[in-house]
Design an enzyme around this catalytic site. Structure first.
Site, mmCIF file in Angstrom:
data_model
loop_
_atom_site.group_PDB
_atom_site.id
_atom_site.type_symbol
_atom_site.label_atom_id
_atom_site.label_comp_id
_atom_site.label_asym_id
_atom_site.label_seq_id
_atom_site.Cartn_x
_atom_site.Cartn_y
_atom_site.Cartn_z
ATOM 1 C CD GLU A 1 -1.625 -2.436 1.555
ATOM 2 O OE1 GLU A 1 -0.429 -2.632 1.894
ATOM 3 O OE2 GLU A 1 -2.468 -3.345 1.530
ATOM 4 C CG HIS B 1 -12.238 -5.380 7.714
ATOM 5 N ND1 HIS B 1 -11.013 -5.702 8.249
ATOM 6 C CD2 HIS B 1 -12.335 -6.074 6.553
ATOM 7 C CE1 HIS B 1 -10.409 -6.566 7.443
ATOM 8 N NE2 HIS B 1 -11.180 -6.803 6.413
#
Lengths: 354, 326
Positions: A61, A131
């Protein structure tokens, strides 16, 4: 010309349109060309535009953010997607140290980093601590970054296209529970200006400032109060968290004198806190009652649906707060019934797992 | 010598310019207190910077680190604008917003240097991706230090460059220290950086970074391979910074490295060695060398004088940056 489509189809349509009108737009992210196409948002793009412009990426990322920055400095307009905002936290170095600073730290002499980063935020169905974090206030705190957070399908398309063609870095936040929102969406290269809020309901009693999925809950509460009790609220959907459309907010608060801010993130040091602070400075004499913010409790998100029951704010909580601020008693039982008891999913369309 | 006379003189001139620039900063930094920003000098490390700048084309890209003066000047970056930037002036290459650690000169492909270890590595790889997408024959050169190979983003970036066969040249100057931390407390002894990078699938070579000819030849060979579409190359050059990590002084007395080690490296002065070489090979005579030295010092002094005279910028939180005064 317009077409009825879901929020995720509108995102897909925006990406496809952007890639059609400008060969320099590229699109990548983990799962972008996979069979599920990031909740449908990227389905078919690789077939249409080829694997040079649409590609999957390594689990890197941070580097992939820096790579977007580098490519953008030579005329490419990368759109990077993460299936959860939380995954992107690995990339704060490149986002903050490089993307947001770049234009400034070289005095405008090395480009301005036109990149768009799509981040999806979860809620319910046990998304839990890693999440479902809503960190728009972090991003909005950093000068040099724009933060966009649409609620409706039409706004998703118009704002994503404007984000991609903006000259600077844009964080584009998609709430997972909005992906199924359906409405008429204009076809073609349809753009909406960044930094403009949208007035979704009008009324003189109270100003509700909201964002992202919280706007959906707010609509249910406000429409119910309008029908049953003749309570009329302004509902302002921010759409852009940075820059914030202060003019629209101040006009409304000065008109109603009552301010409720809904925030999909944690309460302390939230965007809601900033909005209340600015309104206190700019509209001090207008206030008829103390402003209120509704946000998440200051603790990491739990997983069990038993634990999230009182964690998230819903239409009925908003209804209660509005009536309390107005000093009115109203029966909210029908609203509770209408919204159902299943707080854990946005609707029958959502079958999990994420 | 395997290089032509012109190239030899250009390499020598580039090294001189970098050395004189750094040493003039060192002299004036405390004396004037007008260069008010962290400044990382590269005295002793001029060879790789000069060689890379010489071997790269002007339209090739380069990104660099906190210790970037040499890379910027080697690539052909504007001397006056660099010194003005260190003085915080409007005419600086970054308009006073960047200082010594944030240099740019797009006109020669120097896209930027930043001060986060490994921070520009993925940016350089992204420039490589853009080159591939635009199908030009440029290459992107990433300058990094030994400590940058300890950052996660380094591995992520090399992996992607190899995966996509990007036209990227990684040049690692291993100067043995990250601030005051020696390599041996940071990486296992006996493991070479180049061989580790080879394990990622990127061709990697090491060399003597104080030998400007060797550096130039290895960089040129790597550039040929990259331009021919063979993907990235990693070069590790051993070298040594003479002065303290940050600032104009020497710091051999504070205990993290020895005066003896410094003296040993000083005998490997890349400029001194190359000067002897071009004299003995009769590429230049003493007169020409002296003229070059005088001329270079006068260019450097002029840059400082211009910087002193230049205006300061005015602050605005929304500066626009449409028109930057040169």
């Amino acid at each position: 010309m317009s077409r009825t489509m879901t929020f995720s189809q509108a995102v897909n349509d925006a990406l496809s349109t952007a890639m059609q009108v400008d060969n320099n737009v590229i699109c990548y992210g983990l799962g972008i060309p996979d069979p599920k196409g990031v909740f449908g948002t990227s389905l078919g793009l690789q077939d249409k535009f080829g694997s040079e412009r649409v590609f999957d990426m390594p689990c890197s990322e941070n580097a992939m953010t820096g790579i977007a920055i580098g490519a953008s400095l030579n005329g490419i307009r990368p759109v990077m997607t993460h299936q959860r905002l939380d995954f992107f936290l690995l990339a704060m170095d490149q986002l903050i140290n490089n993307a947001s600073n770049w234009k400034y730290m070289f005095g405008g002499n090395s480009g301005s980093v036109p990149i768009t980063i799509r981040l999806i935020m979860g809620r319910g169905w046990g998304q839990g601590p890693t999440h479902s974090q809503s960190l728009h206030s972090w991003f909005a705190h950093v000068p040099g970054l724009k933060v966009v957070s649409p609620t409706t399908a039409k706004d998703a398309k118009g704002l994503l296209l404007s984000s991609i063609f903006d000259d600077g870095p844009v964080i584009f936040l998609e709430h997972r529970w909005l992906h199924n929102h359906t409405e008429e969406v204009p076809e073609g290269d349809f753009r909406l200006p960044l930094g403009k809020a949208s007035l979704l309901r009008e009324g003189n009693n109270l100003s509700v400032i909201s964002m992202s999925y919280m706007t959906v809950e707010a609509i249910h509460a406000i429409d119910y109060l309008h029908k049953t009790s003749d309570i009329n609220c302004d509902l302002i959907d921010l759409r852009s968290i940075n820059p914030i459309d202060w003019e629209t907010i101040f006009n409304s608060v000065c008109k109603t004198g009552r301010l409720l801010v809904l925030d999909s993130g944690w309460e302390t040091l939230s965007v809601a806190g900033e909005i209340i602070a600015r309104c206190a400075i700019e509209c001090f004499d207008s206030f008829k009652c103390p402003p209120v913010r509704m946000a998440l409790p200051d603790c990491p998100t739990p997983t069990s649906c038993a634990l999230t029951k009182n964690y998230y704010k819903e239409a009925v909580d908003i209804g209660q707060t509005i009536t309390k601020m107005l000093g009115i008693k109203t029966d909210l039982e029908p609203l509770i019934k209408m919204r159902g008891t299943n707080h854990d999913v946005p609707g029958d369309w959502f079958k999990g797992p994420f | 010598m395997t290089i032509d006379k012109t190239t030899a003189i250009q390499l020598y001139s580039k090294m001189l310019l970098i050395r004189y620039c750094e040493e003039t900063i060192a002299v004036r930094y405390h004396l004037e207190k007008k260069m008010r920003c962290p400044t990382h000098l590269c005295t002793g490390q001029e060879a790789v910077a000069a060689a890379a700048g010489q071997a790269l084309r002007q339209d090739d890209f380069a990104v660099s680190t906190h210790r970037a003066h040499g890379h910027y000047l080697g690539k052909g970056g504007d001397l006056n604008r660099m010194i003005a930037e260190i003085y915080g002036k409007k005419s600086g290459c970054s308009g006073g917003w960047g200082g010594s650690m944030h240099l740019v000169d797009r006109s020669v492909g120097f896209i930027g240097s930043t001060a986060i270890v490994a921070g520009t590595i993925p940016v350089g790889v992204g420039l490589g991706l853009s080159i591939k997408l635009k199908k030009t024959d440029q290459i992107s050169c990433v300058f990094l230090g030994d400590a940058a190979t300890e950052e996660g983003v380094f591995y992520e970036s090399v992996n992607f460059a190899v995966l996509k066969k990007l036209p990227v040249l990684f040049i690692c100057e291993n100067n043995l220290y990250s601030v005051y931390s020696p390599l041996k407390v940071r990486q296992p002894e006996g493991r070479s950086i180049a061989s580790m990078v080879q394990g990622i699938g990127c061709p990697a070579v090491n060399g003597n970074g104080n030998d400007v000819i060797e550096s130039y030849e290895k960089i040129s060979k790597a550039i040929d391979s990259i331009r021919n579409g063979n993907g990235p190359v990693f070069l590790e050059f051993s070298t040594y910074r003479w002065r303290e990590h940050c600032g104009p002084d020497f710091d051999n007395h504070i205990g993290y490295r020895s005066g003896k080690e410094f003296e040993e490296w000083k005998t490997k002065d890349p400029i001194e060695a190359f000067e002897q070489k071009i004299l003995s090979d009769e590429i230049a005579d003493k007169n020409m060398i002296n003229e070059l030295k005088t001329e270079t010092q006068s260019r450097v002094d002029n840059a400082f004088n211009l910087a002193e005279l230049a205006e300061f910028p005015e602050f605005s939180s929304n500066p626009g940056f449409e028109e930057i005064a040169r």
